[in-house]
Design a protein around this motif. Structure first.
Motif, PDB file in Angstrom:
ATOM      1  N   ALA A 375      28.387  42.283  31.114  1.00  0.00           N
ATOM      2  CA  ALA A 375      29.420  42.225  32.150  1.00  0.00           C
ATOM      3  C   ALA A 375      29.412  40.870  32.853  1.00  0.00           C
ATOM      4  N   VAL A 376      28.235  40.331  33.127  1.00  0.00           N
ATOM      5  CA  VAL A 376      28.154  39.034  33.801  1.00  0.00           C
ATOM      6  C   VAL A 376      28.670  37.925  32.885  1.00  0.00           C
ATOM      7  N   THR A 377      28.427  38.052  31.595  1.00  0.00           N
ATOM      8  CA  THR A 377      28.978  37.077  30.640  1.00  0.00           C
ATOM      9  C   THR A 377      30.499  37.047  30.734  1.00  0.00           C
ATOM     10  N   GLU A 378      31.109  38.212  30.804  1.00  0.00           N
ATOM     11  CA  GLU A 378      32.565  38.293  30.946  1.00  0.00           C
ATOM     12  C   GLU A 378      33.011  37.799  32.318  1.00  0.00           C
ATOM     13  N   LEU A 379      32.230  38.120  33.334  1.00  0.00           N
ATOM     14  CA  LEU A 379      32.576  37.712  34.696  1.00  0.00           C
ATOM     15  C   LEU A 379      32.611  36.192  34.835  1.00  0.00           C
ATOM     16  N   LYS A 380      31.660  35.524  34.219  1.00  0.00           N
ATOM     17  CA  LYS A 380      31.598  34.068  34.323  1.00  0.00           C
ATOM     18  C   LYS A 380      32.810  33.396  33.676  1.00  0.00           C
ATOM     19  N   LYS A 381      33.434  34.064  32.703  1.00  0.00           N
ATOM     20  CA  LYS A 381      34.627  33.506  32.067  1.00  0.00           C
ATOM     21  C   LYS A 381      35.822  33.469  33.027  1.00  0.00           C
ATOM     22  N   SER A 451      29.324  54.546  39.622  1.00  0.00           N
ATOM     23  CA  SER A 451      29.337  54.600  41.082  1.00  0.00           C
ATOM     24  C   SER A 451      30.660  55.160  41.586  1.00  0.00           C
ATOM     25  N   ALA A 452      30.621  55.738  42.785  1.00  0.00           N
ATOM     26  CA  ALA A 452      31.827  56.333  43.366  1.00  0.00           C
ATOM     27  C   ALA A 452      32.892  55.279  43.621  1.00  0.00           C
ATOM     28  N   ALA A 453      32.484  54.093  44.064  1.00  0.00           N
ATOM     29  CA  ALA A 453      33.447  53.028  44.341  1.00  0.00           C
ATOM     30  C   ALA A 453      34.179  52.607  43.074  1.00  0.00           C
ATOM     31  N   THR A 454      33.468  52.539  41.961  1.00  0.00           N
ATOM     32  CA  THR A 454      34.101  52.185  40.688  1.00  0.00           C
ATOM     33  C   THR A 454      35.150  53.222  40.305  1.00  0.00           C
ATOM     34  N   LYS A 455      34.810  54.488  40.436  1.00  0.00           N
ATOM     35  CA  LYS A 455      35.755  55.547  40.088  1.00  0.00           C
ATOM     36  C   LYS A 455      37.005  55.482  40.961  1.00  0.00           C
ATOM     37  N   LEU A 456      36.818  55.141  42.237  1.00  0.00           N
ATOM     38  CA  LEU A 456      37.960  55.046  43.137  1.00  0.00           C
ATOM     39  C   LEU A 456      38.857  53.863  42.765  1.00  0.00           C
ATOM     40  N   LEU A 457      38.256  52.709  42.490  1.00  0.00           N
ATOM     41  CA  LEU A 457      39.050  51.521  42.162  1.00  0.00           C
ATOM     42  C   LEU A 457      39.846  51.698  40.872  1.00  0.00           C
ATOM     43  N   ASP A 458      39.397  52.611  40.018  1.00  0.00           N
ATOM     44  CA  ASP A 458      40.167  52.912  38.803  1.00  0.00           C
ATOM     45  C   ASP A 458      41.573  53.405  39.136  1.00  0.00           C
ATOM     46  N   HIS A 459      41.738  53.903  40.371  1.00  0.00           N
ATOM     47  CA  HIS A 459      43.013  54.515  40.746  1.00  0.00           C
ATOM     48  C   HIS A 459      43.678  53.828  41.941  1.00  0.00           C
ATOM     49  N   VAL A 460      43.154  52.673  42.347  1.00  0.00           N
ATOM     50  CA  VAL A 460      43.708  51.966  43.502  1.00  0.00           C
ATOM     51  C   VAL A 460      44.646  50.869  43.027  1.00  0.00           C
ATOM     52  N   ASP A 461      45.852  50.888  43.551  1.00  0.00           N
ATOM     53  CA  ASP A 461      46.819  49.855  43.193  1.00  0.00           C
ATOM     54  C   ASP A 461      46.320  48.482  43.626  1.00  0.00           C
ATOM     55  N   GLY A 462      46.593  47.494  42.805  1.00  0.00           N
ATOM     56  CA  GLY A 462      46.189  46.126  43.114  1.00  0.00           C
ATOM     57  C   GLY A 462      44.852  45.748  42.511  1.00  0.00           C
ATOM     58  N   TRP A 463      44.211  46.692  41.826  1.00  0.00           N
ATOM     59  CA  TRP A 463      42.921  46.415  41.174  1.00  0.00           C
ATOM     60  C   TRP A 463      42.998  46.844  39.715  1.00  0.00           C
ATOM     61  N   GLN A 464      42.670  45.914  38.830  1.00  0.00           N
ATOM     62  CA  GLN A 464      42.766  46.171  37.391  1.00  0.00           C
ATOM     63  C   GLN A 464      41.386  46.110  36.743  1.00  0.00           C
ATOM     64  N   LYS A 465      41.067  47.135  35.979  1.00  0.00           N
ATOM     65  CA  LYS A 465      39.801  47.142  35.236  1.00  0.00           C
ATOM     66  C   LYS A 465      39.933  46.189  34.048  1.00  0.00           C
ATOM     67  N   VAL A 466      39.068  45.169  34.024  1.00  0.00           N
ATOM     68  CA  VAL A 466      39.132  44.184  32.940  1.00  0.00           C
ATOM     69  C   VAL A 466      37.924  44.236  32.014  1.00  0.00           C
ATOM     70  N   TYR A 467      36.887  44.968  32.443  1.00  0.00           N
ATOM     71  CA  TYR A 467      35.713  45.125  31.572  1.00  0.00           C
ATOM     72  C   TYR A 467      34.937  46.354  32.019  1.00  0.00           C
ATOM     73  N   ALA A 468      34.364  47.064  31.067  1.00  0.00           N
ATOM     74  CA  ALA A 468      33.516  48.210  31.389  1.00  0.00           C
ATOM     75  C   ALA A 468      32.581  48.498  30.227  1.00  0.00           C
ATOM     76  N   ASP A 469      31.348  48.843  30.550  1.00  0.00           N
ATOM     77  CA  ASP A 469      30.397  49.358  29.570  1.00  0.00           C
ATOM     78  C   ASP A 469      29.585  50.445  30.253  1.00  0.00           C
ATOM     79  N   ASP A 470      28.490  50.869  29.646  1.00  0.00           N
ATOM     80  CA  ASP A 470      27.713  51.971  30.217  1.00  0.00           C
ATOM     81  C   ASP A 470      27.001  51.573  31.503  1.00  0.00           C
ATOM     82  N   ILE A 471      26.890  50.280  31.749  1.00  0.00           N
ATOM     83  CA  ILE A 471      26.129  49.808  32.902  1.00  0.00           C
ATOM     84  C   ILE A 471      27.028  49.367  34.056  1.00  0.00           C
TER      85      ILE A 471
END
Length: 494
Positions: A375-381, A451-471
């Motif tokens: 995830a950090v590898t993708e984040l740095k891009k 985490s609960a915050a991650t699950k919530l952001l999945d459904h919040v307008d203005g935030w797009q999931k660009v990467y996800a793995d098991d961690i």
């Protein structure tokens, strides 16, 4: 009932006389074979990073240079010498360096513990104490600064308790140990604090006419020890930094290693505690009042904070040794100094040779199973500078060259900041999440996938999931992103 815990003969067999050496060698060999276990904590990564910064700049940090939320805020590293040692070991030998360094310090600590105990107790009793201590320390046997201070902890406490047993003041040269301890780890504050109960124990047992002079000598020693603890690049601020950590209030119970003991499942702490209680009841162990207070204080610390279990493990047996020995009326072990020195040198040399020989075979690397490497590898891009991260990810972000929102330096962030972040990521207070996202102009989040915050952001307008793995999951702030439409009203239900 008579206790049988000390040597009944003035001279023991060579194997018994060298118990401390065999304990140290055994612990070192065990830790070296299972060396990757010492690298199970991602905090080791940022400790080495800070150590390398100190080496490169030839200075110790005075302000935060890593996070974007606290950059420039006052921050000192009371563990600077340990961090430099780990960074140097890593530069010389890769991950083998920190493993060997940590294993050597831990082995030395248990050898010193066995040596102090075997002077008064039977070898079998000493081994029971050593094994129990090892089990209690096991969860915290990691390549982090605190284990480099273990030998000093044991040597310092043994010296104080030995002086109390002799009804004398400790030798002045002991303050050099505290000066070294103060540069390795903030736990030196406990060493300072323990001077008081040790002095009280000595005074209570001293002859009345000798108490005044003895009290003055202990007071002089305490004053010198306090001065020695300020012999750091930060002066007396090292003391204040330790106090700042202990005053974090509601934040401390939220950190795993500071949590209170949990007996919901049977673990080493409960097993050792129950066996100790059973031993004391069966043998009718009697302790002097001050030693009882010492032991209860150590037990309280271990019950209140998980990381204090190692202090109980390494100091508790030293507190008990002399009273147990006096109850059995035994004699201490006498050993031949010359033969002991030769054997010690031979064993240490053999261990060094074995370490070099096994280096190509044993491969050491940090356990990154729960670390957001991909995830950090993708984040740095994405080339972002304001990322809200999970608390446990902060250390890895520092080592990866990414400025974290928060990391393990809780004393830097303070109680309110830490508690607010915890409430936000766990959605105990959902408003906190949106406030942090707004107030700190967060561009992206790097949070645990579950985490609960991650699950919530999945459904919040203005935030797009660009990467996800098991961690870990990355959400990017992006205007116009929509996740849901207003639900239709089922008129048939009315």
């Amino acid at each position: 009932m008579t206790l049988s815990v000390t040597h009944s003969e003035a001279t023991a067999r060579p194997a018994h006389a060298q118990l401390a050496l065999w304990v140290g060698a055994g612990v070192y060999a065990l830790l070296l074979i299972s060396g990757n276990r010492l690298l199970n904590d991602p905090d080791t990564l940022w400790q080495i990073t800070v150590g390398q910064w100190i080496i490169d700049h030839r200075a110790v940090p005075e302000v935060d240079v890593y996070s974007f939320t606290m950059r420039g805020a006052p921050w000192i590293s009371t563990q600077w010498l340990a961090q430099v040692a780990y960074a140097g070991a890593y530069a010389i030998a890769g991950w083998t360096g920190p493993v060997v360094l940590a294993a050597s310090a831990i082995a030395l600590a248990f050898a010193l513990l066995a040596r102090a105990l075997s002077r008064q107790l039977r070898d079998s009793t000493t081994l029971v104490f050593v094994v129990a201590a090892f089990l209690l320390c096991l969860p915290h046997l990691l390549a982090r600064p605190h284990v480099l201070a273990f030998p000093i902890l044991v040597a310092w406490m043994a010296g104080l308790i030995d002086a109390a047993d002799r009804k004398e003041a400790p030798p002045i040269a002991m303050v050099l140990l505290l000066a070294l301890w103060a540069n390795l780890h903030g736990g030196f504050v406990f060493g300072l604090f323990f001077i008081a109960p040790a002095a009280l124990d000595a005074l209570v047992n001293a002859e009345p006419h000798a108490r005044r002079a003895l009290a003055l000598r202990w007071a002089a020693f305490a004053a010198l020890a306090l001065a020695a603890s300020c012999c750091t690049p930060y002066g007396w601020n090292a003391l204040l930094a330790s106090q700042k950590i202990l005053s974090l209030g509601e934040a401390l119970p939220l950190i795993v290693e500071w949590k209170a003991a949990d007996f919901q499942g049977l673990g080493p702490f409960e097993i050792c505690l129950l066996m100790a209680i059973g031993f004391a009841l069966f043998h009718g162990v009697r302790l002097p009042p001050v030693r009882i207070l010492m032991l209860l204080g150590l037990l309280h610390m271990a019950l209140a904070q998980g990381r204090a279990a190692e202090i109980l493990a390494l100091v508790g047996p030293l507190v008990l040794a002399s009273p147990l020995a006096r109850q059995s009326n035994g004699e201490p072990t006498q050993t031949a100094g010359g033969a002991r020195a030769l054997l010690t040198a031979a064993v240490v040399l053999a261990l060094c040779m074995a370490t070099f020989a096994s280096a190509p075979i044993l491969s050491f690397a940090p356990n990154l199973r729960g670390t957001p490497v991909a995830a950090v590898t993708e984040l740095k891009k994405l080339n972002l500078t304001r990322v809200l991260n999970d608390y446990d990810f902060g250390g890895y972000l520092i080592s990866a060259g990414v400025a974290p929102f928060i990391d393990g330096r809780t004393e830097l962030y303070g109680e309110k900041f830490f508690v607010d972040h915890n409430a936000a990521s766990g959605l105990m207070e959902p408003d906190n999440l949106f406030r942090l996202l707004k107030d700190y102009q967060i561009e992206a989040t790097l949070l645990r996938t579950q985490s609960a915050a991650t699950k919530l952001l999945d459904h919040v307008d203005g935030w797009q999931k660009v990467y996800a793995d098991d961690i870990a999951t990355i959400h990017l702030r992006k205007a116009g992103v929509r996740h849901a439409v207003e639900p239709a009203v089922d008129s048939a239900a009315h």
